[in-house]
Design an enzyme around this catalytic site. Structure first.
Site: not given
Ligand code: PDD
Length: 280
Positions: A32, A101, A145, A177, A201
């Protein structure tokens, strides 16, 4: 009426439906982006699309549309929902197949998008927020992401339960982060932030801040630093598309310390704002 995008169609949100066998639903198997909208325009769209392409390659998901087509969809959605200042969210899941899976590489990826009006940032940007320092419990591919965000949502809840607005994470004593943001600290006018490795990220806002800071002769050190360096910082802030540059006024949890909303943070906030699209 609020509109969303599902595959190629812009439809009222009330008419949207997700397939029972969507792998996004079973496995969080998707990627996303969140893009801020200023004056009706998606900000730094190209950088976000490049990161979406990188995420898709890392996860072996084939993007269903070109960059140009996605930009066109998103621009139309922003107009349709009359968003001046807000966010646009878009995601691509691997597609629909019976739960297993092992994915097949034969399913068609599903693209969805929605918009949201902007939240007000005035108070938090001026006065700062409280953050909660806790263990980074996420996996080792935080550079992707992905919509699979369980580690992030768990620490965000932990922070909120302790009356903090963001969780700041450390892995074995090294600050990484935030749960949905990057972290910068400032010492003697030098900026410090974790390097863009698999452990964070690489935020678009982070990249723009580094760029603008260097253009204005600030030194930026992209190196891992331990918790006690945060403790002795002059200033600290988080960054993301949704919160831009938001100062940290206090840290709680595994560390207890306070920061002023200092001159470097204020200067960078001002310089960052200059990059944003203005109403014509
Ligand atoms: N979050 N790190 C993490 C873990 C994030 O989730 C985000 C963004 C960032 C900052 O990235 P950027 O500057 O590109 O927004 C860093 C978004 C806003 C979200 O998930 O809602």
């Amino acid at each position: 009426m609020e509109y969303i995008i599902q595959n190629e169609k812009i439809i009222p949100k009330t008419e949207a439906s997700i397939h029972f066998d969507d792998r996004g639903y079973y496995f969080g198997d998707g990627i996303y982006e969140v893009v801020k909208v200023y004056a009706g325009q998606p900000f730094a769209m190209d950088l976000h699309l490049n990161r979406l392409i990188e995420s898709s390659k890392k996860l072996d998901i084939t993007l269903p549309y070109s960059k140009e087509k996605i930009t066109q969809f998103i621009t139309t959605l922003i107009e349709k929902n009359s968003i001046q200042d807000g966010l646009v969210y878009f995601q691509v899941t691997r597609g629909v197949e019976p739960r297993n899976h092992l994915y097949s590489r034969e399913s068609t990826p599903i693209f969805t998008a929605f918009t949201q009006p902007a939240q007000t940032l005035e108070d938090s940007q001026k006065n700062g927020i409280d953050v909660w320092l806790t263990d980074d419990i996420r996996w080792l591919r935080c550079d992707i992401k992905t919509i699979n965000l369980l580690g992030n949502v768990m620490v965000k809840r932990e922070a909120a339960d302790n009356k903090c607005q963001e969780a700041i994470l450390h892995r074995n004593g090294t600050i990484t982060e935030g749960s949905s943001s990057n972290l910068f600290l400032i010492k003697d006018k030098v900026l410090y932030t974790h390097p863009a490795t698999n452990l964070i990220l690489n935020g678009i806002t982070r990249q723009l801040i580094i760029d603008v800071a260097q253009k204005h002769d600030y030194s930026v050190v992209e190196e891992p630093f331990p918790v006690d360096v945060l403790e002795h910082a002059d200033e600290a802030f988080i960054s993301s598309s949704s919160v831009e540059i938001t100062p940290i006024k206090a840290v709680y949890g595994q560390l207890s310390t306070t920061f002023p909303v200092g001159p470097v943070t204020k200067d960078l906030q001002k310089k960052f704002k200059e990059l944003l699209p203005k109403v014509k």
